[in-house]
Motif scaffolding. Structure first.
Motif, PDB file in Angstrom:
ATOM      1  N   GLN A 186      25.434 118.414  55.623  1.00  0.00           N
ATOM      2  CA  GLN A 186      25.992 118.682  54.299  1.00  0.00           C
ATOM      3  C   GLN A 186      27.477 119.055  54.355  1.00  0.00           C
ATOM      4  O   GLN A 186      28.185 118.941  53.355  1.00  0.00           O
ATOM      5  N   SER A 187      27.948 119.485  55.528  1.00  0.00           N
ATOM      6  CA  SER A 187      29.354 119.859  55.647  1.00  0.00           C
ATOM      7  C   SER A 187      30.275 118.668  55.905  1.00  0.00           C
ATOM      8  O   SER A 187      31.487 118.822  55.979  1.00  0.00           O
ATOM      9  N   LEU A 188      29.690 117.484  56.053  1.00  0.00           N
ATOM     10  CA  LEU A 188      30.512 116.277  56.205  1.00  0.00           C
ATOM     11  C   LEU A 188      31.248 115.975  54.903  1.00  0.00           C
ATOM     12  O   LEU A 188      30.763 116.297  53.819  1.00  0.00           O
ATOM     13  N   PRO A 189      32.415 115.338  54.985  1.00  0.00           N
ATOM     14  CA  PRO A 189      33.105 114.916  53.758  1.00  0.00           C
ATOM     15  C   PRO A 189      32.204 114.013  52.919  1.00  0.00           C
ATOM     16  O   PRO A 189      31.396 113.238  53.455  1.00  0.00           O
ATOM     17  N   GLN A 202      33.190 109.426  64.287  1.00  0.00           N
ATOM     18  CA  GLN A 202      33.491 110.528  65.223  1.00  0.00           C
ATOM     19  C   GLN A 202      33.175 111.881  64.602  1.00  0.00           C
ATOM     20  O   GLN A 202      32.672 112.785  65.281  1.00  0.00           O
ATOM     21  N   GLU A 203      33.466 112.037  63.302  1.00  0.00           N
ATOM     22  CA  GLU A 203      33.187 113.309  62.632  1.00  0.00           C
ATOM     23  C   GLU A 203      31.704 113.635  62.669  1.00  0.00           C
ATOM     24  O   GLU A 203      31.299 114.794  62.827  1.00  0.00           O
ATOM     25  N   LEU A 204      30.850 112.622  62.516  1.00  0.00           N
ATOM     26  CA  LEU A 204      29.403 112.803  62.531  1.00  0.00           C
ATOM     27  C   LEU A 204      28.931 113.235  63.909  1.00  0.00           C
ATOM     28  O   LEU A 204      28.186 114.225  64.045  1.00  0.00           O
ATOM     29  N   GLN A 233      21.311 109.873  50.379  1.00  0.00           N
ATOM     30  CA  GLN A 233      20.795 110.510  49.174  1.00  0.00           C
ATOM     31  C   GLN A 233      19.310 110.225  48.977  1.00  0.00           C
ATOM     32  O   GLN A 233      18.526 111.104  48.635  1.00  0.00           O
ATOM     33  N   ARG A 234      18.910 108.980  49.239  1.00  0.00           N
ATOM     34  CA  ARG A 234      17.501 108.618  49.082  1.00  0.00           C
ATOM     35  C   ARG A 234      16.634 109.240  50.175  1.00  0.00           C
ATOM     36  O   ARG A 234      15.501 109.647  49.941  1.00  0.00           O
ATOM     37  N   PHE A 235      17.191 109.322  51.381  1.00  0.00           N
ATOM     38  CA  PHE A 235      16.473 109.950  52.495  1.00  0.00           C
ATOM     39  C   PHE A 235      16.212 111.428  52.197  1.00  0.00           C
ATOM     40  O   PHE A 235      15.131 111.950  52.471  1.00  0.00           O
ATOM     41  N   GLU A 236      17.205 112.104  51.607  1.00  0.00           N
ATOM     42  CA  GLU A 236      17.028 113.506  51.221  1.00  0.00           C
ATOM     43  C   GLU A 236      15.940 113.652  50.164  1.00  0.00           C
ATOM     44  O   GLU A 236      15.156 114.600  50.200  1.00  0.00           O
ATOM     45  N   LEU A 237      15.875 112.705  49.234  1.00  0.00           N
ATOM     46  CA  LEU A 237      14.825 112.740  48.212  1.00  0.00           C
ATOM     47  C   LEU A 237      13.452 112.548  48.840  1.00  0.00           C
ATOM     48  O   LEU A 237      12.467 113.167  48.416  1.00  0.00           O
TER      49      LEU A 237
END
Length: 347
Positions: A64-67, A26-28, A94-98
């Motif tokens: 990035q503001s997610l917990p 829900q937060e997402l 993390q891998r997707f960001e890379l």
């Protein structure tokens, strides 16, 4: 049967314009909606459409503001709008960001914007008997150093894809330029092969598809010194040999562990590390090491190849102690096609 780790990747922008995220907490969903995105909710995932890569980067910045604990469990998949299917790859955040950070190099990998160069290998009479295939950038394409490309692949989860694509490029290039009977040395990373039979099926099928003789191929393991599980490497060697393909160890002599592994694995070819070849005609310590390795390899029936030969004196010394094969700038640099010279001999 297809190995999950060998599934097909596609470049982000070529796949389409929908990024899927799971699990759909829900937060997402609430965060995406608050930032103006139209969220499509599915059973376990949610999706957002985007037009350009910059839009996708903005979505990632928004998250990035997610917990931290939610970010750690998030995975991403990009499609052309359809729901993800079995062939699509889910990538941890993390891998997707890379992958986004190293976008140019990732696209080189995913678009296969590389080719294979050939470097000649000669016998004691300096006849060309084989070629090693080396990954290089396309002419006019994005420049890269092979080891940096593989490092990017490792960090972004594309190492399996790149290693398989590089092997395929080498096989296809060999079919274009080399006659039957000429050996083709092709590199592979043992860390990219999870299950020997399943992960190598594509390689075996490529050789069969092109009507090539498996006996003409020598697959050489690189980064041998980083292999902790010798049993796993042995299973890879056995898979190659069961299809009539020879195997080689690269960089032997670079460390004590490679000698131990050489004795356990008993490869068909032993390639001696270039650090032992450089100036070997003048260094008694190197000479003793070379004699020892050559004797050990011959004891279990392997042929020995000296890499990195640049001076004729080095070649003469290696030939005198019984090393059968030589490779280096003295005989030719890597090129896109076989160099002019003596007709290839068969070994």
């Amino acid at each position: 049967m297809i190995c999950d780790n060998c599934s097909t990747f596609e470049a982000i922008e070529d796949q389409g314009r929908t990024v899927h995220m799971k699990p759909a907490r829900q937060e997402l969903v609430r965060l995406l909606a608050q930032n103006g995105y139209t969220v499509q909710e599915h059973n376990e995932s949610c999706a957002v459409n985007y037009k350009e890569r910059s839009d996708l980067i903005s979505i990632m910045e928004c998250l990035q503001s997610l917990p931290r604990n939610l970010c750690d469990e998030l995975s991403f998949c990009v499609t052309g709008g359809e729901a993800p299917k079995t062939r699509h790859i889910w990538t941890p955040m993390q891998r997707f960001e890379l992958q986004m950070e190293h976008y140019d190099m990732v696209n080189v990998i995913l678009h296969k914007e590389f080719t294979s160069y050939m470097q000649p290998i000669v016998d004691p009479s300096e006849h060309i008997v084989a070629y090693e295939f080396l990954l290089r950038p396309l002419k006019g394409g994005i420049p890269f150093k092979p080891h940096e490309l593989f490092e990017t692949a490792r960090k972004t989860g594309l190492q399996v894809f790149l290693d398989q694509a590089a092997r395929t490029s080498a096989i296809e290039t060999s079919a274009q330029w080399l006659p039957k009977g000429v050996k083709r040395f092709v590199n592979f990373l043992p860390s990219s092969i999870y299950d020997a039979q399943m992960c190598l099926n594509h390689t075996f099928h490529t050789i069969e598809r092109l009507g090539l003789d498996p006996g003409d191929f020598v697959f050489e393991v690189v980064e041998t010194e980083k292999v902790d599980d010798v049993g796993h490497l042995q299973s890879i060697f056995e898979a190659y040999r069961s299809h009539g393909i020879s195997v080689a160890m690269d960089d032997v002599g670079a460390g004590y562990s490679t000698l131990e592994q050489m004795i356990k694995l008993k490869p068909d070819y032993v390639k001696i590390d270039r650090s032992l070849i450089d100036g070997c005609d003048q260094n008694p310590t190197q000479q003793r090491q070379l004699v020892t390795i050559t004797h050990m390899a011959h004891e279990f029936g392997a042929m020995v190849l000296a890499e990195g030969i640049e001076r004729r004196e080095e070649f003469h010394f290696c030939r005198e102690i019984g090393i059968e094969l030589s490779q280096g700038y003295l005989f030719g640099k890597p090129s896109q096609r076989p160099p002019c010279g003596p007709e290839p001999q068969f070994i």
